[in-house]
Design a protein around this motif. Structure first.
Motif, short mmCIF file in Angstrom:
data_model
loop_
_atom_site.label_atom_id
_atom_site.label_comp_id
_atom_site.label_asym_id
_atom_site.label_seq_id
_atom_site.Cartn_x
_atom_site.Cartn_y
_atom_site.Cartn_z
N ILE A 91 -0.56 -5.53 -7.66
CA ILE A 91 -0.91 -5.11 -6.30
C ILE A 91 0.38 -4.90 -5.52
O ILE A 91 1.14 -5.85 -5.32
N PRO A 92 0.65 -3.67 -5.09
CA PRO A 92 1.87 -3.40 -4.32
C PRO A 92 1.87 -4.14 -2.99
O PRO A 92 0.81 -4.40 -2.41
N SER A 93 3.06 -4.46 -2.51
CA SER A 93 3.16 -5.24 -1.28
C SER A 93 2.50 -4.56 -0.09
O SER A 93 1.96 -5.23 0.79
N ASP A 94 2.51 -3.22 -0.06
CA ASP A 94 1.90 -2.53 1.08
C ASP A 94 0.37 -2.58 1.04
O ASP A 94 -0.29 -2.19 2.00
N GLU A 95 -0.20 -3.06 -0.07
CA GLU A 95 -1.66 -3.22 -0.17
C GLU A 95 -2.11 -4.65 0.12
O GLU A 95 -3.29 -4.95 0.13
N ILE A 96 -1.15 -5.54 0.36
CA ILE A 96 -1.48 -6.93 0.65
C ILE A 96 -1.71 -7.05 2.16
O ILE A 96 -0.86 -7.51 2.93
N ILE A 97 -2.87 -6.58 2.56
CA ILE A 97 -3.27 -6.58 3.96
C ILE A 97 -4.65 -7.24 4.08
O ILE A 97 -5.40 -7.27 3.11
N PRO A 98 -4.97 -7.78 5.25
CA PRO A 98 -6.26 -8.47 5.41
C PRO A 98 -7.47 -7.64 4.98
O PRO A 98 -8.38 -8.17 4.35
N ASP A 99 -7.49 -6.36 5.29
CA ASP A 99 -8.65 -5.53 4.93
C ASP A 99 -8.94 -5.57 3.43
O ASP A 99 -10.10 -5.51 3.03
N ASN A 100 -7.91 -5.68 2.61
CA ASN A 100 -8.10 -5.68 1.16
C ASN A 100 -8.48 -7.06 0.61
O ASN A 100 -8.90 -7.17 -0.54
N PHE A 101 -8.32 -8.10 1.43
CA PHE A 101 -8.59 -9.46 0.96
C PHE A 101 -9.69 -10.17 1.74
O PHE A 101 -9.96 -11.34 1.50
N ASN A 102 -10.34 -9.48 2.67
CA ASN A 102 -11.38 -10.12 3.48
C ASN A 102 -12.68 -10.35 2.73
O ASN A 102 -13.48 -11.18 3.13
N SER A 103 -12.90 -9.61 1.65
CA SER A 103 -14.12 -9.81 0.87
C SER A 103 -13.81 -9.57 -0.60
O SER A 103 -12.86 -8.86 -0.94
N ALA A 104 -14.64 -10.15 -1.46
CA ALA A 104 -14.48 -9.94 -2.89
C ALA A 104 -14.70 -8.47 -3.23
O ALA A 104 -14.02 -7.92 -4.10
N ILE A 105 -15.61 -7.82 -2.53
CA ILE A 105 -15.89 -6.41 -2.79
C ILE A 105 -14.66 -5.55 -2.47
O ILE A 105 -14.28 -4.69 -3.26
N ALA A 106 -14.03 -5.80 -1.34
CA ALA A 106 -12.84 -5.03 -0.97
C ALA A 106 -11.72 -5.26 -1.98
O ALA A 106 -11.04 -4.31 -2.39
N LEU A 107 -11.56 -6.47 -2.41
CA LEU A 107 -10.52 -6.80 -3.38
C LEU A 107 -10.83 -6.16 -4.74
O LEU A 107 -9.95 -5.59 -5.39
N TYR A 108 -12.07 -6.23 -5.14
CA TYR A 108 -12.49 -5.62 -6.40
C TYR A 108 -12.26 -4.10 -6.38
O TYR A 108 -11.77 -3.53 -7.34
#
Length: 73
Positions: free
Chosen positions: A49-66
Motif C-alpha cells: 500500500i503506497p504511503s499516499d493511500e494510507i488515508i482515513p477513507d481507505n481504512f475506515n471500513s473493511a470494505i474500503a480497505l478490501y
C-alpha cells in the motif's frame, strides 16, 4: 472477503469489521494497528500500500480497505 475479515480480526479481535464504518475516525484503529494491517496485507496478498493511500477513507471500513487491496493487485 470473509478471509480478509478473518485476517483483520486476528489483528484486532474485538472489532466488528463487518459493520463498522468509522474505524479510523472513531479511533478504533490506531497507528500501530494500521501498520500491522499493512504488513499483513503485504505478507498475505503481496500488495504494497503506497504511503499516499494510507488515508482515513481507505481504512475506515473493511470494505474500503478490501477495495483498495483489490485495486492495487
Amino acid at each position: 472477503m470473509k478471509e480478509f475479515i478473518e485476517m483483520l480480526k486476528k489483528i484486532k479481535p474485538n472489532v466488528d469489521f463487518e459493520n463498522e464504518e468509522a474505524l479510523v475516525d472513531d479511533g478504533i484503529l490506531e497507528s500501530l494497528d494500521i501498520i500491522s494491517i499493512i504488513s499483513e496485507i503485504a505478507d498475505k496478498y503481496g500488495v504494497v500500500i503506497p504511503s499516499d493511500e494510507i488515508i482515513p477513507d481507505n481504512f475506515n471500513s473493511a470494505i474500503a480497505l478490501y477495495e483498495l487491496v483489490e485495486d492495487l493487485k
